[in-house]
Design a protein around this motif. Structure first.
Motif, short mmCIF file in Angstrom:
data_model
loop_
_atom_site.label_atom_id
_atom_site.label_comp_id
_atom_site.label_asym_id
_atom_site.label_seq_id
_atom_site.Cartn_x
_atom_site.Cartn_y
_atom_site.Cartn_z
N LEU A 158 -18.04 16.64 67.19
CA LEU A 158 -16.90 16.84 68.09
C LEU A 158 -17.27 16.57 69.55
O LEU A 158 -16.49 15.95 70.28
CB LEU A 158 -16.36 18.26 67.95
N CYS B 186 -15.45 23.34 73.29
CA CYS B 186 -16.45 23.11 72.23
C CYS B 186 -17.85 23.48 72.73
O CYS B 186 -18.61 24.14 72.02
CB CYS B 186 -16.45 21.65 71.80
N PHE C 123 -8.72 16.13 76.74
CA PHE C 123 -10.01 16.00 76.06
C PHE C 123 -11.12 16.73 76.82
O PHE C 123 -12.04 17.27 76.21
CB PHE C 123 -10.37 14.53 75.84
N PHE D 235 -10.84 20.33 75.92
CA PHE D 235 -11.33 20.52 74.55
C PHE D 235 -12.85 20.43 74.50
O PHE D 235 -13.50 21.23 73.82
CB PHE D 235 -10.69 19.49 73.62
N LEU D 236 -13.41 19.48 75.23
CA LEU D 236 -14.87 19.33 75.29
C LEU D 236 -15.52 20.58 75.87
O LEU D 236 -16.51 21.08 75.33
CB LEU D 236 -15.24 18.10 76.12
N ASN E 278 -14.00 9.80 73.85
CA ASN E 278 -12.58 9.69 74.21
C ASN E 278 -12.38 9.84 75.71
O ASN E 278 -11.56 9.13 76.30
CB ASN E 278 -11.75 10.72 73.47
N THR F 221 -15.42 13.57 71.45
CA THR F 221 -14.60 13.97 72.59
C THR F 221 -15.12 13.34 73.87
O THR F 221 -14.34 12.87 74.70
CB THR F 221 -14.55 15.51 72.71
#
Length: 137
Positions: A20, A47, A40, A43-44, A27, A24
């Motif tokens: 992930l 994570c 993103f 989200f990164l 992206n 990510t």
């Protein structure tokens, strides 16, 4: 008991986090639309925070269990009854092998494992970036 319950999910967490983080990050690099990049990036960061906290508390567990022997030695064990001193010796002997969480026996859950996850994710990311930017024939 924690080891027995969480060992397989921790391994899955380590593997999926590496993938992930890599995807990510790719992206974020490949997409040029700002709102998507911000999505993103958030989200990164979540994570990274999630896997960092898992590794941080695993490291804290390992370090704390290694300090038990020192704490027993620094106590006034020599002033206690012989039966208590024998029990403290047993605690000190047991504390020489630290408690630790593992990812199905493949890796300990500590900050060193966090750095390994980041290293693996970076390797995958560099490979993806090279493949993405190489000229197509």
């Amino acid at each position: 008991m924690l080891e027995m319950i969480f060992t397989k999910s921790t391994l899955f967490n380590f593997v999926s986090s590496s993938i992930l983080i890599c995807l990510t990050g790719f992206n974020v690099m490949a997409i040029e639309d700002s709102p998507y990049v911000m999505t993103f990036l958030s989200f990164l960061s979540s994570c990274l925070l999630q896997i960092f906290l898992l590794c941080f508390f695993g490291d804290m567990l390992m370090r704390s269990s290694m300090e038990i022997g020192d704490a027993v030695y620094k106590s006034k064990w020599y002033e206690t009854k012989p039966t208590i001193a024998k029990n403290l010796l047993l605690v000190q002997t047991r504390s020489q092998k630290p408690c630790r969480l593992t990812a199905s026996g493949f890796a300990d859950v500590n900050l060193r494992a966090f750095m390994k996850i980041l290293s693996t994710a970076w390797s995958y990311f560099a490979l993806l970036k090279t493949m993405y930017s190489s000229p197509r024939t």
